[in-house]
Design a protein around this motif. Sequence first.
Motif, PDB file in Angstrom:
ATOM      1  N   PHE A  86      82.549  25.533   5.791  1.00 25.64           N
ATOM      2  CA  PHE A  86      81.810  26.265   4.365  1.00 25.64           C
ATOM      3  C   PHE A  86      80.493  25.724   4.885  1.00 25.64           C
ATOM      4  O   PHE A  86      79.526  27.230   4.199  1.00 25.64           O
ATOM      5  CB  PHE A  86      82.137  24.844   3.096  1.00 25.64           C
ATOM      6  CG  PHE A  86      81.066  24.359   1.914  1.00 25.64           C
ATOM      7  CD1 PHE A  86      81.565  25.787   1.241  1.00 25.64           C
ATOM      8  CD2 PHE A  86      80.269  23.811   2.291  1.00 25.64           C
ATOM      9  CE1 PHE A  86      80.654  25.944  -0.111  1.00 25.64           C
ATOM     10  CE2 PHE A  86      79.795  23.298   0.901  1.00 25.64           C
ATOM     11  CZ  PHE A  86      80.332  24.792  -0.411  1.00 25.64           C
ATOM     12  N   LYS A  87      79.442  24.950   5.374  1.00 26.76           N
ATOM     13  CA  LYS A  87      78.510  24.722   5.421  1.00 26.76           C
ATOM     14  C   LYS A  87      77.844  25.923   6.369  1.00 26.76           C
ATOM     15  O   LYS A  87      76.198  26.891   5.853  1.00 26.76           O
ATOM     16  CB  LYS A  87      78.458  23.975   6.175  1.00 26.76           C
ATOM     17  CG  LYS A  87      77.932  22.511   5.160  1.00 26.76           C
ATOM     18  CD  LYS A  87      77.605  21.077   6.332  1.00 26.76           C
ATOM     19  CE  LYS A  87      78.792  20.485   7.588  1.00 26.76           C
ATOM     20  NZ  LYS A  87      78.326  19.270   7.670  1.00 26.76           N
ATOM     21  N   TYR A 118      74.197  23.530  -3.022  1.00 24.34           N
ATOM     22  CA  TYR A 118      75.613  22.983  -1.932  1.00 24.34           C
ATOM     23  C   TYR A 118      75.983  21.884  -1.742  1.00 24.34           C
ATOM     24  O   TYR A 118      75.158  21.367  -1.066  1.00 24.34           O
ATOM     25  CB  TYR A 118      75.153  24.033  -1.257  1.00 24.34           C
ATOM     26  CG  TYR A 118      75.671  25.832  -1.508  1.00 24.34           C
ATOM     27  CD1 TYR A 118      76.712  26.404  -1.841  1.00 24.34           C
ATOM     28  CD2 TYR A 118      73.874  26.205  -1.865  1.00 24.34           C
ATOM     29  CE1 TYR A 118      76.188  27.916  -2.106  1.00 24.34           C
ATOM     30  CE2 TYR A 118      74.077  27.444  -2.194  1.00 24.34           C
ATOM     31  CZ  TYR A 118      75.011  27.877  -2.796  1.00 24.34           C
ATOM     32  OH  TYR A 118      74.005  30.132  -3.340  1.00 24.34           O
ATOM     33  N   LEU A 155      82.271  22.062  -3.303  1.00 28.94           N
ATOM     34  CA  LEU A 155      83.394  22.224  -2.250  1.00 28.94           C
ATOM     35  C   LEU A 155      84.284  20.641  -2.400  1.00 28.94           C
ATOM     36  O   LEU A 155      83.735  19.709  -1.542  1.00 28.94           O
ATOM     37  CB  LEU A 155      82.919  22.588  -0.816  1.00 28.94           C
ATOM     38  CG  LEU A 155      84.844  22.282  -0.253  1.00 28.94           C
ATOM     39  CD1 LEU A 155      85.715  23.478  -0.913  1.00 28.94           C
ATOM     40  CD2 LEU A 155      84.790  22.924   1.355  1.00 28.94           C
ATOM     41  N   GLY A 190      85.077  21.807   6.100  1.00 24.87           N
ATOM     42  CA  GLY A 190      83.270  21.643   5.974  1.00 24.87           C
ATOM     43  C   GLY A 190      82.674  22.202   6.449  1.00 24.87           C
ATOM     44  O   GLY A 190      81.504  22.735   6.063  1.00 24.87           O
ATOM     45  N   ASN A 198      79.073  19.946  -0.082  1.00 27.30           N
ATOM     46  CA  ASN A 198      80.116  19.745   0.619  1.00 27.30           C
ATOM     47  C   ASN A 198      81.299  18.109   0.681  1.00 27.30           C
ATOM     48  O   ASN A 198      80.622  17.303   1.053  1.00 27.30           O
ATOM     49  CB  ASN A 198      79.921  20.340   2.664  1.00 27.30           C
ATOM     50  CG  ASN A 198      81.514  20.336   3.336  1.00 27.30           C
ATOM     51  OD1 ASN A 198      82.347  19.922   3.494  1.00 27.30           O
ATOM     52  ND2 ASN A 198      81.052  19.349   4.273  1.00 27.30           N
ATOM     53  N   HIS A 225      80.710  15.316   4.947  1.00 30.01           N
ATOM     54  CA  HIS A 225      82.022  15.830   4.566  1.00 30.01           C
ATOM     55  C   HIS A 225      82.144  15.353   2.457  1.00 30.01           C
ATOM     56  O   HIS A 225      83.465  15.291   2.604  1.00 30.01           O
ATOM     57  CB  HIS A 225      82.861  16.268   5.808  1.00 30.01           C
ATOM     58  CG  HIS A 225      83.334  16.735   6.579  1.00 30.01           C
ATOM     59  ND1 HIS A 225      81.859  17.839   6.704  1.00 30.01           N
ATOM     60  CD2 HIS A 225      83.093  16.391   7.920  1.00 30.01           C
ATOM     61  CE1 HIS A 225      82.434  18.489   7.452  1.00 30.01           C
ATOM     62  NE2 HIS A 225      82.840  17.651   9.047  1.00 30.01           N
ATOM     63  N   SER A 262      84.067  18.316   1.434  1.00 31.13           N
ATOM     64  CA  SER A 262      85.502  18.976   1.639  1.00 31.13           C
ATOM     65  C   SER A 262      86.775  17.504   2.324  1.00 31.13           C
ATOM     66  O   SER A 262      87.676  17.936   2.102  1.00 31.13           O
ATOM     67  CB  SER A 262      85.526  19.488   3.452  1.00 31.13           C
ATOM     68  OG  SER A 262      86.720  20.153   4.215  1.00 31.13           O
ATOM     69  N   VAL A 314      74.412  20.433   1.517  1.00 29.97           N
ATOM     70  CA  VAL A 314      73.433  21.008   2.396  1.00 29.97           C
ATOM     71  C   VAL A 314      73.047  21.759   2.448  1.00 29.97           C
ATOM     72  O   VAL A 314      72.196  21.844   3.404  1.00 29.97           O
ATOM     73  CB  VAL A 314      75.222  22.289   2.457  1.00 29.97           C
ATOM     74  CG1 VAL A 314      75.274  22.940   3.483  1.00 29.97           C
ATOM     75  CG2 VAL A 314      76.451  21.949   1.803  1.00 29.97           C
TER      76      VAL A 314
END
Length: 448
Positions: free
Chosen positions: A441-442, A324, A421, A438, A326, A311, A328, A316
Amino acid sequence: MEVTNKKVLVFGSGLSGTGAVGLLTEHGADVVLYDGNENLDKAELAGRIGGAVQIVLGTFPEELLQTLDLVVLSPGVPTDLPIVRQMFERGIEVIGEVELAYAFGKGDVLAVTGTNGKTTTTSLLGEIMKNYKEEVYVVGNIGNPYTVAAGQMSEHAVAVAEMSSFQLESIVSFRPAVSALLNITPDHLNRHHTMEAYIEAKKNIARNQTEEDWCILNYEDEVTREFGKNVRAQVLYFSSRRKLERGIYLDDGRIIYRNPEEICICHVDELQLPGTHNHENIMAAAAMAAVYGVPVDKIRESVKAFKGVEHRIEFVTEKNGVVYYNDSKGTNPDAAIKGIQAMNRKTVLIGGGYDKDSSYTEWIESFDGKVRKLILLGATKEKIAKDAESCGFHDYVFADTFEEAVLMSAEIAGPGEAVLLSPACASWDMFPNYETRGDKFKEIVNSL
């Protein structure tokens, strides 16, 4: 601390609270678990804590105050609540769960705090210590309650503890052998109300240290540099910008530890974590281990093998040429700035969440042409949009749900770009914690 046959209230039913119940019960206390949320499931709570523990939910019964010998506050419970103030006024001893765990835990404590970088530093320090000692517990704000681990510790144990300002504001005798205060930027002002109160809570990490102990501080942070002049412990600074006569610093890409002889830990090219902020975290962890007595070869080995934490600017996947990330754990503007700085391509950024009374102008100014589109959601979206307009940034859109924001980012981003993110806000308006945010999101990204 003697709690046998004493009436002890544990305030808060989260992981720290239920851990405190277990520790107190084990030592013969008569425990009451209280939580202000009347909608919690008593049966589920009873199943979690076990034993014959009284559970009280909802409005606090004031008659209970007359029976209490001790109150243990969970980190999420503000010390200025009216009922907590009544406890102080009645002369009831009120402590935090860290103080309770410290009273019953054994061995040494190495403790880390700061606005940003705590989890990375604590995780790395934990890995270094596990490479050196057999009995190591990584505890605290990192997700493993100190109260749960305390009962398992022997005299040979080392507890590596991540400490939040919430945990530190209620300590009494907590004294780490080595402490670190990494940095200070505005955060949690909805809880502490002023920067001064927030800073004082953070400084508590070294409050009980003596000349036998060590305190690791950031030379490039004005607050921590000045704090070093008044700490009783031996102070060692780290710096990413200059050589230090004594301390740990970056010099032409090398991490140098000088105390008093000069030793090269490694070159930053050998590390698996990018970014100056991570180099600072690594220096802090390495310095803490070194002053504790860990051999440099053990430190070097662990530092080079460390891959970071979940996170935190976590890669990702890559789909259709879009990468992408993450982040978070970027729960405040300063942490989220580090996320932006780590990007090396045009970025579609997802931001917004719970309002901690932060200002977002510095975060927006840090975009520096990297952020092509900002997707805003949560309780702060209007506030961030207003700050964006004042900074002359107009490339933002609103999303009503988290899933909509992620799907929208995938539609907007093109090949060679990134989706990040990094909310600059806490998750509590939509999720119980940043980890859940997180993970969601993943999950969405991997299902695209």
